[in-house]
Write an enzyme that holds these catalytic residues in place. Structure first.
Site, PDB file in Angstrom:
ATOM      1  N   GLY A   1       0.840  -1.202   0.000  1.00 50.57           N
ATOM      2  CA  GLY A   1       0.000   0.000   0.000  1.00 50.57           C
ATOM      3  C   GLY A   1       0.868   1.242   0.000  1.00 50.57           C
ATOM      4  O   GLY A   1       1.930   1.293  -0.632  1.00 50.57           O
TER       5      GLY A   1
ATOM      6  N   SER B   1       0.450  -9.508  -1.479  1.00 51.06           N
ATOM      7  CA  SER B   1      -0.731  -8.750  -1.056  1.00 51.06           C
ATOM      8  C   SER B   1      -1.919  -9.448  -1.713  1.00 51.06           C
ATOM      9  O   SER B   1      -2.088  -9.368  -2.928  1.00 51.06           O
ATOM     10  CB  SER B   1      -0.624  -7.294  -1.519  1.00 51.06           C
ATOM     11  OG  SER B   1      -1.680  -6.541  -0.977  1.00 51.06           O
TER      12      SER B   1
ATOM     13  N   THR C   1       7.671  -2.161  10.699  1.00 50.78           N
ATOM     14  CA  THR C   1       7.177  -0.840  11.109  1.00 50.78           C
ATOM     15  C   THR C   1       5.649  -0.834  11.093  1.00 50.78           C
ATOM     16  O   THR C   1       5.039   0.230  11.168  1.00 50.78           O
ATOM     17  CB  THR C   1       7.704   0.288  10.180  1.00 50.78           C
ATOM     18  OG1 THR C   1       7.357  -0.052   8.835  1.00 50.78           O
ATOM     19  CG2 THR C   1       9.196   0.492  10.303  1.00 50.78           C
TER      20      THR C   1
ATOM     21  N   GLU D   1       3.196  -1.802  24.224  1.00 52.77           N
ATOM     22  CA  GLU D   1       3.924  -0.525  24.144  1.00 52.77           C
ATOM     23  C   GLU D   1       3.553   0.315  25.344  1.00 52.77           C
ATOM     24  O   GLU D   1       2.345   0.484  25.589  1.00 52.77           O
ATOM     25  CB  GLU D   1       3.573   0.186  22.838  1.00 52.77           C
ATOM     26  CG  GLU D   1       4.051  -0.614  21.625  1.00 52.77           C
ATOM     27  CD  GLU D   1       3.679  -0.008  20.274  1.00 52.77           C
ATOM     28  OE1 GLU D   1       3.015   1.045  20.239  1.00 52.77           O
ATOM     29  OE2 GLU D   1       4.040  -0.600  19.251  1.00 52.77           O
TER      30      GLU D   1
ATOM     31  N   HIS E   1       7.880   3.190  18.469  1.00 55.47           N
ATOM     32  CA  HIS E   1       6.691   3.539  17.665  1.00 55.47           C
ATOM     33  C   HIS E   1       6.725   5.037  17.283  1.00 55.47           C
ATOM     34  O   HIS E   1       5.805   5.787  17.625  1.00 55.47           O
ATOM     35  CB  HIS E   1       5.387   3.194  18.419  1.00 55.47           C
ATOM     36  CG  HIS E   1       4.194   3.095  17.498  1.00 55.47           C
ATOM     37  ND1 HIS E   1       3.122   2.266  17.724  1.00 55.47           N
ATOM     38  CD2 HIS E   1       3.908   3.749  16.337  1.00 55.47           C
ATOM     39  CE1 HIS E   1       2.233   2.413  16.751  1.00 55.47           C
ATOM     40  NE2 HIS E   1       2.696   3.306  15.897  1.00 55.47           N
TER      41      HIS E   1
ATOM     42  N   ALA F   1       7.843   5.896  13.915  1.00 56.06           N
ATOM     43  CA  ALA F   1       8.063   5.995  12.467  1.00 56.06           C
ATOM     44  C   ALA F   1       7.276   7.163  11.870  1.00 56.06           C
ATOM     45  O   ALA F   1       7.713   7.795  10.913  1.00 56.06           O
ATOM     46  CB  ALA F   1       7.691   4.688  11.777  1.00 56.06           C
TER      47      ALA F   1
HETATM   48  N1  LIG Z   1       4.925   2.588  12.895  1.00 56.27           N
HETATM   49  C1  LIG Z   1       4.079   3.563  12.601  1.00 56.27           C
HETATM   50  O1  LIG Z   1       4.146   4.656  13.164  1.00 56.27           O
HETATM   51  C2  LIG Z   1       3.056   3.348  11.541  1.00 56.27           C
HETATM   52  C3  LIG Z   1       2.581   2.099  11.251  1.00 56.27           C
HETATM   53  N2  LIG Z   1       1.672   1.910  10.255  1.00 56.27           N
HETATM   54  C4  LIG Z   1       1.205   0.562   9.998  1.00 56.27           C
HETATM   55  O2  LIG Z   1       1.555   0.213   8.680  1.00 56.27           O
HETATM   56  C5  LIG Z   1       0.446  -0.379   8.025  1.00 56.27           C
HETATM   57  C6  LIG Z   1       0.536  -0.089   6.546  1.00 56.27           C
HETATM   58  O3  LIG Z   1       0.375   1.294   6.339  1.00 56.27           O
HETATM   59  P1  LIG Z   1      -0.023   1.844   4.889  1.00 56.27           P
HETATM   60  O4  LIG Z   1       0.880   1.288   3.870  1.00 56.27           O
HETATM   61  O5  LIG Z   1      -0.166   3.296   5.005  1.00 56.27           O
HETATM   62  O6  LIG Z   1      -1.467   1.178   4.722  1.00 56.27           O
HETATM   63  P2  LIG Z   1      -2.217   0.829   3.353  1.00 56.27           P
HETATM   64  O7  LIG Z   1      -3.635   0.552   3.734  1.00 56.27           O
HETATM   65  O8  LIG Z   1      -1.935   1.852   2.326  1.00 56.27           O
HETATM   66  O9  LIG Z   1      -1.526  -0.516   2.874  1.00 56.27           O
HETATM   67  C7  LIG Z   1      -1.723  -1.756   3.487  1.00 56.27           C
HETATM   68  C8  LIG Z   1      -1.657  -2.810   2.411  1.00 56.27           C
HETATM   69  O10 LIG Z   1      -1.660  -4.101   3.028  1.00 56.27           O
HETATM   70  C9  LIG Z   1      -2.458  -4.952   2.209  1.00 56.27           C
HETATM   71  N3  LIG Z   1      -2.890  -6.112   2.986  1.00 56.27           N
HETATM   72  C10 LIG Z   1      -4.009  -6.257   3.742  1.00 56.27           C
HETATM   73  N4  LIG Z   1      -4.023  -7.480   4.313  1.00 56.27           N
HETATM   74  C11 LIG Z   1      -2.908  -8.117   3.900  1.00 56.27           C
HETATM   75  C12 LIG Z   1      -2.364  -9.407   4.135  1.00 56.27           C
HETATM   76  N5  LIG Z   1      -2.982 -10.292   4.935  1.00 56.27           N
HETATM   77  N6  LIG Z   1      -1.203  -9.742   3.546  1.00 56.27           N
HETATM   78  C13 LIG Z   1      -0.570  -8.852   2.742  1.00 56.27           C
HETATM   79  N7  LIG Z   1      -1.040  -7.624   2.467  1.00 56.27           N
HETATM   80  C14 LIG Z   1      -2.187  -7.248   3.050  1.00 56.27           C
HETATM   81  C15 LIG Z   1      -3.597  -4.048   1.762  1.00 56.27           C
HETATM   82  O11 LIG Z   1      -4.249  -4.562   0.646  1.00 56.27           O
HETATM   83  P3  LIG Z   1      -5.845  -4.267   0.465  1.00 56.27           P
HETATM   84  O12 LIG Z   1      -6.017  -2.798   0.579  1.00 56.27           O
HETATM   85  O13 LIG Z   1      -6.145  -4.796  -0.854  1.00 56.27           O
HETATM   86  O14 LIG Z   1      -6.510  -4.995   1.589  1.00 56.27           O
HETATM   87  C16 LIG Z   1      -2.871  -2.754   1.466  1.00 56.27           C
HETATM   88  O15 LIG Z   1      -2.405  -2.689   0.161  1.00 56.27           O
HETATM   89  C17 LIG Z   1      -0.774   0.237   8.725  1.00 56.27           C
HETATM   90  O16 LIG Z   1      -1.893  -0.622   8.662  1.00 56.27           O
HETATM   91  C18 LIG Z   1      -0.307   0.462  10.129  1.00 56.27           C
HETATM   92  O17 LIG Z   1      -0.642  -0.627  10.946  1.00 56.27           O
HETATM   93  C19 LIG Z   1       1.228   2.945   9.486  1.00 56.27           C
HETATM   94  C20 LIG Z   1       1.656   4.200   9.727  1.00 56.27           C
HETATM   95  C21 LIG Z   1       2.541   4.532  10.836  1.00 56.27           C
HETATM   96  O1  LIG Z   2      -0.706   5.583  11.476  1.00 51.97           O
HETATM   97  C1  LIG Z   2      -0.442   4.642  12.218  1.00 51.97           C
HETATM   98  O2  LIG Z   2      -0.922   3.513  12.047  1.00 51.97           O
HETATM   99  C2  LIG Z   2       0.472   4.831  13.321  1.00 51.97           C
HETATM  100  O3  LIG Z   2       0.922   3.886  13.919  1.00 51.97           O
HETATM  101  C3  LIG Z   2       0.858   6.216  13.660  1.00 51.97           C
HETATM  102  O4  LIG Z   2       1.582   6.266  14.823  1.00 51.97           O
END
Ligand SMILES: NC(=O)C1=CN([C@@H]2O[C@H](COP(=O)(O)OP(=O)(O)OC[C@H]3O[C@@H](n4cnc5c(N)ncnc54)[C@H](OP(=O)(O)O)[C@@H]3O)[C@@H](O)[C@H]2O)C=CC1
Ligand SMILES: O=C(O)C(=O)CO
Length: 324
Positions: free
Chosen positions: A154, A175, A233, A264, A283, A285
């Site tokens: 994503g 994915s 992350t 956490e 946490h 990022a």
């Molecule tokens: N450490 C931090 O501070 C942060 C952590 N995060 C975490 O990172 C994750 C990803 O963020 P982001 O990329 O913005 O989210 P997105 O929703 O843009 O991307 C997530 C992707 O994962 C895919 N997906 C869903 N289920 C599965 C699976 N079982 N196996 C493989 N792929 C799968 C989704 O596909 P589909 O849409 O088709 O279901 C989607 O393309 C967030 O959900 C969050 O938990 C995010 C931001 C900050």
């Molecule tokens: O956007 C998220 O999922 C986060 O973890 C932000 O801290």
């Protein structure tokens, strides 16, 4: 329109970019003193007329929501809304909004930072030199020519893919909903097992759900090439931490870099504490000024638009059915 309402931010502060929007609309903004305390959250919801929550990381359970007679909307400050009981919110008719994309660049950059730190043992050597030891025998590994497997492609995963290609890595992804690759040169794997077997580095970029808790445990680490690297992350609960600690100790994993853990803050007795080949951050990022501004203003805008009765057609909502 000037309104009279109360917003609880489950943190000790909110970036100015969001605060200004709330204050201009007439909101009284309140904060938590202990942002990870479910007890404090319940106390506030039981004792104060909170109309909206801007949700950071504390768990927002059915029990907590039931304490409030005034709560109308939950607005996630970020992307991963796994800390919110969406089914309970839906039953109460409370929408859960979130802010996709605004923190993706920061998270992707942190992912690359953790990857380089883990591959080249940067954190460990830094501590050694600061402690007066000139340790030059812990060889890191070169990433050029290695294969990285991305679980989830994503907003974050795609950015990580592009940087890894620039580093000269082969990029694979898994994915389940993707039938064709959205990025030139990124190859899709048919299963997680196939991705694990072919990845020198594995990086997690998917949401945490009830179905994928402990997605990676001892069996999955055993499928990976010996000496692989794990980067997480996304969310701590995607990985079994005892199995991760063991894989790092036995050398099945060369190193890991993680920004999120099951609990956490990381508890005292955690199996992860003190491992030399683990780079770990608290946490953060998405905690850059740019990402914090985007999350704060996005979360504020979502709840204000909803409370003003505006169309939420373009807002990201975890339970869109309550909007109908
Ligand atoms: N450490 C931090 O501070 C942060 C952590 N995060 C975490 O990172 C994750 C990803 O963020 P982001 O990329 O913005 O989210 P997105 O929703 O843009 O991307 C997530 C992707 O994962 C895919 N997906 C869903 N289920 C599965 C699976 N079982 N196996 C493989 N792929 C799968 C989704 O596909 P589909 O849409 O088709 O279901 C989607 O393309 C967030 O959900 C969050 O938990 C995010 C931001 C900050
Ligand atoms: O956007 C998220 O999922 C986060 O973890 C932000 O801290």
């Amino acid at each position: 329109m000037h309104m009279n309402f109360k917003v609880l931010v489950t943190a000790t502060e909110l970036a100015t970019e969001g605060l200004v929007l709330l204050e201009q609309a007439g909101a009284k903004v309140i904060y938590m003193q202990e942002p990870e305390s479910t007890h404090e959250l319940s106390l506030i919801l039981a004792s104060q007329a909170v109309d909206a929550i801007i949700a950071r990381t504390v768990t927002i359970s059915a029990e907590a929501m039931a304490k409030s007679c005034t709560l109308k909307v939950i607005s996630k400050h970020g992307v991963g809304f796994n800390n919110i009981d969406v089914a309970a919110a839906t039953a109460l008719g409370i929408p859960v909004f979130f802010t996709p994309g605004v923190n993706a660049a920061s998270v992707a950059e942190m992912t690359i930072g953790l990857l380089l730190a883990a591959a080249r043992r940067i954190s460990w050597m830094d501590k050694e030199v600061h402690a007066g030891r000139w340790s030059r025998l812990q060889h890191g590994i070169e990433l050029q020519g290695k294969t990285i497997g991305l679980v989830g492609l994503g907003q974050v995963g795609r950015r990580v893919a592009l940087v890894c290609q620039a580093l000269g890595m082969r990029v694979l992804a898994f994915s389940p909903s993707l039938k064709t690759s959205p990025l030139h040169g990124v190859e899709l794997c048919a299963s997680l097992a196939q991705l694990l077997q072919t990845s020198d580095v594995l990086s997690l970029h998917l949401p945490l759900t009830a179905q994928n808790k402990n997605l990676l445990g001892a069996a999955q680490f055993a499928l990976m090439p010996r000496g692989a690297i794990l980067i997480n992350t996304a969310r701590g609960e995607l990985v079994n931490e005892v199995a991760l600690a063991e894989a790092l100790q036995t050398g099945q994993l060369f190193a890991a870099g993680i920004d999120t853990t099951v609990q956490e803050p990381l508890p005292d007795g955690s199996a992860l504490r003190g491992l030399q080949n683990l780079v770990i951050t608290p946490h953060v990022a998405a905690s850059t000024p740019a990402a914090l501004a985007g999350m704060a203003s996005g979360a504020a805008r979502n709840l204000l638009d909803f409370l003003r009765g505006q169309s939420m057609q373009h807002a990201a909502c975890a339970n869109r059915q309550v909007l109908r």
